[in-house]
Write a protein that holds these residues in place. Structure first.
Motif, PDB file in Angstrom:
ATOM      1  N   GLU A   1       0.839  -1.205   0.000  1.00 61.63           N
ATOM      2  CA  GLU A   1       0.000   0.000   0.000  1.00 61.63           C
ATOM      3  C   GLU A   1       0.871   1.250   0.000  1.00 61.63           C
ATOM      4  OE1 GLU A   1      -3.384   0.199   2.578  1.00 61.63           O
ATOM      5  OE2 GLU A   1      -3.555  -1.982   2.569  1.00 61.63           O
ATOM      6  N   PHE A   2       1.979   1.186   0.715  1.00 67.08           N
ATOM      7  CA  PHE A   2       2.897   2.320   0.783  1.00 67.08           C
ATOM      8  C   PHE A   2       3.506   2.628  -0.584  1.00 67.08           C
ATOM      9  CE2 PHE A   2       7.286   3.767   2.383  1.00 67.08           C
ATOM     10  CZ  PHE A   2       6.911   5.098   2.458  1.00 67.08           C
TER      11      PHE A   2
ATOM     12  N   ALA B   1      18.092   2.246   8.254  1.00 64.24           N
ATOM     13  CA  ALA B   1      18.214   3.319   9.238  1.00 64.24           C
ATOM     14  C   ALA B   1      16.838   3.730   9.769  1.00 64.24           C
ATOM     15  CB  ALA B   1      18.933   4.519   8.621  1.00 64.24           C
ATOM     16  N   ALA B   2      15.857   3.802   8.883  1.00 65.45           N
ATOM     17  CA  ALA B   2      14.507   4.176   9.315  1.00 65.45           C
ATOM     18  C   ALA B   2      13.942   3.132  10.261  1.00 65.45           C
ATOM     19  CB  ALA B   2      13.589   4.355   8.106  1.00 65.45           C
ATOM     20  N   ALA B   3      14.166   1.855   9.959  1.00 64.65           N
ATOM     21  CA  ALA B   3      13.643   0.789  10.821  1.00 64.65           C
ATOM     22  C   ALA B   3      14.358   0.761  12.168  1.00 64.65           C
ATOM     23  CB  ALA B   3      13.777  -0.558  10.123  1.00 64.65           C
ATOM     24  N   LEU B   4      15.647   1.037  12.165  1.00 65.60           N
ATOM     25  CA  LEU B   4      16.431   0.974  13.406  1.00 65.60           C
ATOM     26  C   LEU B   4      16.279   2.211  14.285  1.00 65.60           C
ATOM     27  CD1 LEU B   4      19.728  -0.547  11.987  1.00 65.60           C
ATOM     28  CD2 LEU B   4      18.158  -1.626  13.608  1.00 65.60           C
ATOM     29  N   ALA B   5      15.758   3.294  13.736  1.00 63.97           N
ATOM     30  CA  ALA B   5      15.684   4.547  14.481  1.00 63.97           C
ATOM     31  C   ALA B   5      14.715   4.489  15.650  1.00 63.97           C
ATOM     32  CB  ALA B   5      15.298   5.688  13.537  1.00 63.97           C
TER      33      ALA B   5
ATOM     34  N   GLU C   1      10.811  10.187   0.685  1.00 65.45           N
ATOM     35  CA  GLU C   1      12.184   9.704   0.493  1.00 65.45           C
ATOM     36  C   GLU C   1      12.275   8.213   0.841  1.00 65.45           C
ATOM     37  OE1 GLU C   1      16.717  10.969   1.732  1.00 65.45           O
ATOM     38  OE2 GLU C   1      15.120  11.277   3.204  1.00 65.45           O
ATOM     39  N   LEU C   2      11.619   7.823   1.931  1.00 66.54           N
ATOM     40  CA  LEU C   2      11.596   6.408   2.309  1.00 66.54           C
ATOM     41  C   LEU C   2      10.851   5.591   1.261  1.00 66.54           C
ATOM     42  CD1 LEU C   2      12.123   4.086   4.287  1.00 66.54           C
ATOM     43  CD2 LEU C   2       9.989   4.742   5.453  1.00 66.54           C
ATOM     44  N   ARG C   3       9.735   6.107   0.767  1.00 66.30           N
ATOM     45  CA  ARG C   3       8.975   5.373  -0.263  1.00 66.30           C
ATOM     46  C   ARG C   3       9.841   5.129  -1.490  1.00 66.30           C
ATOM     47  NH1 ARG C   3       4.427   8.508  -3.081  1.00 66.30           N
ATOM     48  NH2 ARG C   3       6.286   9.414  -4.008  1.00 66.30           N
ATOM     49  N   GLN C   4      10.588   6.117  -1.917  1.00 67.59           N
ATOM     50  CA  GLN C   4      11.443   5.943  -3.100  1.00 67.59           C
ATOM     51  C   GLN C   4      12.516   4.887  -2.833  1.00 67.59           C
ATOM     52  OE1 GLN C   4       8.960   7.374  -4.794  1.00 67.59           O
ATOM     53  NE2 GLN C   4      10.585   7.650  -6.272  1.00 67.59           N
ATOM     54  N   ALA C   5      13.031   4.847  -1.615  1.00 69.95           N
ATOM     55  CA  ALA C   5      14.017   3.823  -1.255  1.00 69.95           C
ATOM     56  C   ALA C   5      13.379   2.431  -1.281  1.00 69.95           C
ATOM     57  CB  ALA C   5      14.611   4.122   0.118  1.00 69.95           C
TER      58      ALA C   5
ATOM     59  N   VAL D   1       7.644   2.111  11.096  1.00 72.82           N
ATOM     60  CA  VAL D   1       6.606   1.135  10.778  1.00 72.82           C
ATOM     61  C   VAL D   1       6.666   0.775   9.299  1.00 72.82           C
ATOM     62  CG1 VAL D   1       4.114   0.782  10.579  1.00 72.82           C
ATOM     63  CG2 VAL D   1       5.057   1.791  12.650  1.00 72.82           C
ATOM     64  N   LEU D   2       6.770   1.785   8.441  1.00 73.79           N
ATOM     65  CA  LEU D   2       6.782   1.540   6.998  1.00 73.79           C
ATOM     66  C   LEU D   2       8.035   0.784   6.572  1.00 73.79           C
ATOM     67  CD1 LEU D   2       5.398   5.004   5.891  1.00 73.79           C
ATOM     68  CD2 LEU D   2       4.179   2.811   5.834  1.00 73.79           C
ATOM     69  N   ALA D   3       9.182   1.158   7.105  1.00 79.10           N
ATOM     70  CA  ALA D   3      10.428   0.463   6.766  1.00 79.10           C
ATOM     71  C   ALA D   3      10.387  -0.975   7.263  1.00 79.10           C
ATOM     72  CB  ALA D   3      11.620   1.202   7.362  1.00 79.10           C
ATOM     73  N   SER D   4       9.866  -1.185   8.462  1.00 73.29           N
ATOM     74  CA  SER D   4       9.775  -2.545   9.005  1.00 73.29           C
ATOM     75  C   SER D   4       8.841  -3.418   8.169  1.00 73.29           C
ATOM     76  CB  SER D   4       9.290  -2.503  10.459  1.00 73.29           C
ATOM     77  OG  SER D   4      10.247  -1.847  11.260  1.00 73.29           O
ATOM     78  N   ALA D   5       7.748  -2.831   7.680  1.00 71.71           N
ATOM     79  CA  ALA D   5       6.833  -3.586   6.805  1.00 71.71           C
ATOM     80  C   ALA D   5       7.538  -3.978   5.508  1.00 71.71           C
ATOM     81  CB  ALA D   5       5.579  -2.764   6.505  1.00 71.71           C
ATOM     82  N   ALA D   6       8.315  -3.060   4.949  1.00 71.85           N
ATOM     83  CA  ALA D   6       9.056  -3.362   3.721  1.00 71.85           C
ATOM     84  C   ALA D   6      10.097  -4.446   3.974  1.00 71.85           C
ATOM     85  CB  ALA D   6       9.716  -2.100   3.179  1.00 71.85           C
TER      86      ALA D   6
END
Length: 190
Positions: free
Chosen positions: A4-5, A93-97, A55-59, A131-136
């Motif tokens: 969805e993201f 980095a987003a997931a670990l933050a 920026e996270l979505r593009q990654a 949350v979004l990075a962890s889902a990815a």
């Protein structure tokens, strides 16, 4: 959640639509996914939060493109995606933050369920991105990665999980458009 993201970039008849193109769109999308993101129903995005989430979505889209290779990536933004190493570092980095913890949710009349949520203390943007990075990460590190596909229908730019062996498109509508386009290429319109 990861699908969805990345699906916040999609194609319509008039071209590409980015749900997260502005603060109002980010606010609406966040409110629609408030439970999954661990935010309140009165969430209001800021421009900084929106930029960080995009920026996270593009990654994540870059990592999805790598996951479907050697098939081509989504044509929506393949030319604007960060490199693999940069994308991987940003998602990690987003997931670990933000540390996450299991939370028991037990709705009235429902069944209990455990859900990982970001721990309190981090700012809202960091919690949402975690949350979004962890889902990815869960999708890309799990068995669904092998079934991740790009929809080949004309003008579609979505990624999807192939649910059965004969599934070729993200939706019935895309399948119908693809078959109609193939018919018109073979037989012409008249």
């Amino acid at each position: 959640m990861a699908l969805e993201f990345v699906g916040t970039v999609r194609a319509v008849r008039s071209g590409l639509v980015d749900t997260l193109a502005d603060v109002a769109g980010m606010t609406a999308w966040g409110r629609a996914h408030a439970a999954e993101l661990g935010i309140g129903p009165d969430f209001t995005a800021t421009e900084e939060l929106r930029r960080e989430v995009v920026e996270l979505r593009q990654a994540v889209r870059a990592l999805f493109a790598r996951a479907v290779a050697p098939a081509p990536p989504s044509s929506a933004d393949a030319h604007r995606l960060p490199g693999f190493a940069e994308a991987l570092a940003l998602v990690n980095a987003a997931a670990l933050a933000v540390p996450v913890a299991a939370r028991l949710e037990w709705p009235e009349g429902g069944v209990p369920a455990a859900r990982n949520v970001p721990a309190d203390g981090a700012d809202e943007s960091a919690r949402i991105r975690a949350v979004l990075a962890s889902a990815a990460i869960a999708l890309l590190a799990g068995p669904d990665r092998e079934r991740l596909r790009v929809c080949p229908a004309p003008r579609c730019v979505l990624y999807f999980i192939k649910e059965h062996a004969r599934q070729e498109w993200c939706s019935t509508g895309c399948g119908n458009r693809a078959r109609a386009a193939r018919h018109y290429r073979r037989h012409g319109s008249g």
